[in-house]
Design a protein around this motif. Structure first.
Motif, PDB file in Angstrom:
ATOM      1  N   ASP A 241       0.825  -1.208   0.000  1.00  0.00           N
ATOM      2  CA  ASP A 241       0.000   0.000   0.000  1.00  0.00           C
ATOM      3  C   ASP A 241       0.861   1.261   0.000  1.00  0.00           C
ATOM      4  O   ASP A 241       0.507   2.258  -0.632  1.00  0.00           O
ATOM      5  N   LEU A 244       1.875   1.783  -3.563  1.00  0.00           N
ATOM      6  CA  LEU A 244       0.792   2.164  -4.468  1.00  0.00           C
ATOM      7  C   LEU A 244       0.097   3.461  -4.062  1.00  0.00           C
ATOM      8  O   LEU A 244      -0.276   4.272  -4.916  1.00  0.00           O
ATOM      9  N   ASN A 245      -0.111   3.644  -2.759  1.00  0.00           N
ATOM     10  CA  ASN A 245      -0.890   4.791  -2.279  1.00  0.00           C
ATOM     11  C   ASN A 245      -0.095   5.764  -1.419  1.00  0.00           C
ATOM     12  O   ASN A 245      -0.638   6.762  -0.954  1.00  0.00           O
ATOM     13  N   ARG A 246       1.139   5.430  -1.191  1.00  0.00           N
ATOM     14  CA  ARG A 246       2.040   6.274  -0.398  1.00  0.00           C
ATOM     15  C   ARG A 246       1.424   6.622   0.962  1.00  0.00           C
ATOM     16  O   ARG A 246       0.970   5.727   1.660  1.00  0.00           O
ATOM     17  N   GLY A 249      -2.955   6.078   2.222  1.00  0.00           N
ATOM     18  CA  GLY A 249      -3.671   4.820   2.374  1.00  0.00           C
ATOM     19  C   GLY A 249      -3.624   4.312   3.801  1.00  0.00           C
ATOM     20  O   GLY A 249      -4.049   4.988   4.740  1.00  0.00           O
ATOM     21  N   PRO A 275      -9.825   6.125   2.894  1.00  0.00           N
ATOM     22  CA  PRO A 275      -9.059   5.170   2.086  1.00  0.00           C
ATOM     23  C   PRO A 275      -9.673   4.996   0.707  1.00  0.00           C
ATOM     24  O   PRO A 275     -10.894   5.000   0.548  1.00  0.00           O
ATOM     25  N   SER A 276      -8.821   4.850  -0.267  1.00  0.00           N
ATOM     26  CA  SER A 276      -9.300   4.580  -1.619  1.00  0.00           C
ATOM     27  C   SER A 276      -9.846   3.158  -1.692  1.00  0.00           C
ATOM     28  O   SER A 276      -9.628   2.332  -0.794  1.00  0.00           O
ATOM     29  N   THR A 279      -7.021   0.687  -1.391  1.00  0.00           N
ATOM     30  CA  THR A 279      -6.572   0.429  -0.021  1.00  0.00           C
ATOM     31  C   THR A 279      -7.535  -0.497   0.699  1.00  0.00           C
ATOM     32  O   THR A 279      -7.120  -1.417   1.417  1.00  0.00           O
TER      33      THR A 279
END
Length: 303
Positions: A241, A244-246, A249, A275-276, A279
């Motif tokens: 995570d 991908l989301n730094r 996330g 959260p996306s 995530t």
């Protein structure tokens, strides 16, 4: 053996899913993965008085009525792929992957990880909740908490720390599972405005239950399997995570859950935790793989 391990997993999993269903049932707005979210008013959870009469949210001391200077709640997470961020990614994979795939066979290394992670979490939470508005550099916090990890890890390798490290693996594994349950949804699974204490009580209970499993001979192997799988999947997917989301996330979810520093309250409330979908999927998959990893390790032991 398999049935007993399944029972241990369900001891954690079923109450957690019940919490998830209750939260969804009592919700108001939609979530792409988990359905509607509870209506949450974050301002009332904090002891400082929050006011935006100037057009910008500000925090005031409830006793002195003085403005509380604010700082960013980066909490050693770094920015994008800077030094601290890269070090966290490396740490997550270096510790998480071996625990997920071979933690049950690690023995002394596993007990070292148990004490090391406990020291890391406690030192990190203490630092981020006590620093002033000027803050401490992310790198300094990271080096400090990693120093605590090394100290705990070495102590867990020694005979004097073996038993305590063994139990701490269990506690940490239970906590890792509970934390993921609560950061599945935006602004946490339960409304933090009036349930923040309950959130931590439930997470602590899950840690205590799994820690107790490692105290008794009949349940220690099952508890250890679950703990290693939980720690391993938590850290491994945290690393994924972070790539991908730094910092928006799981990293943000952990800061939102742990950080109650009055000098960070404006950042925490203003930016919240949303959260996306990616995530949320990573969290859900990591929870599911915990059960799979337990069964895989059980098969390896039997064959």
């Amino acid at each position: 053996m398999t049935s007993s391990l399944s029972s241990i997993f369900h001891l954690h999993f079923l109450p957690s899913m019940t919490l998830l269903q209750l939260a969804v049932a009592s919700s108001g707005s939609p979530s792409p993965l988990l359905g509607p979210l509870p209506l949450i008013h974050l301002a009332s959870r904090a002891s400082p008085i929050l006011n935006n009469h100037t057009g910008q949210l500000e925090a005031f001391n409830p006793i002195t009525q003085q403005l509380i200077p604010q700082g960013p709640a980066t909490d050693a997470g770094g920015q994008d792929f800077d030094g601290p961020a890269i070090l966290w990614i490396i740490f997550a994979f270096v510790i998480g992957s071996p625990m997920a795939f071979a933690g049950i066979r690690g023995w002394r290394l596993t007990t070292g990880v148990g004490l090391g992670l406990a020291a890391t979490v406690c030192s990190w939470a203490a630092l981020v909740n006590t620093m002033g508005p000027t803050g401490i550099s992310d790198l300094f916090i990271l080096v400090t908490v990693l120093g605590f990890f090394v100290f705990g890890f070495i102590f867990g390798l020694l005979e004097i720390g073996r038993r305590s490290g063994f139990v701490m693996v269990g506690i940490t594994g239970g906590l890792a599972f509970g934390i993921r349950i609560f950061i599945l949804k935006a602004d946490l699974l339960l409304p933090v405005s009036n349930a923040y204490g309950a959130i931590w009580a439930i997470i602590a209970l899950m840690g205590a239950i799994n820690g107790m499993l490692l105290v008794f001979k009949k349940t220690e192997r099952g508890g250890l399997l679950f703990a290693c799988a939980s720690i391993g999947t938590f850290l491994t997917f945290l690393g994924v995570d972070l790539v991908l989301n730094r910092q928006v996330g799981m990293s943000r979810g952990l800061r939102f859950l742990f950080d109650r520093n009055s000098s960070h309250i404006v950042d925490i409330i203003s930016n919240g935790y949303s959260p996306s979908l990616l995530t949320q999927i990573l969290l859900a998959v990591s929870l599911g793989l915990t059960q799979f990893d337990v069964q895989r390790c059980c098969y390896m032991i039997q064959h």
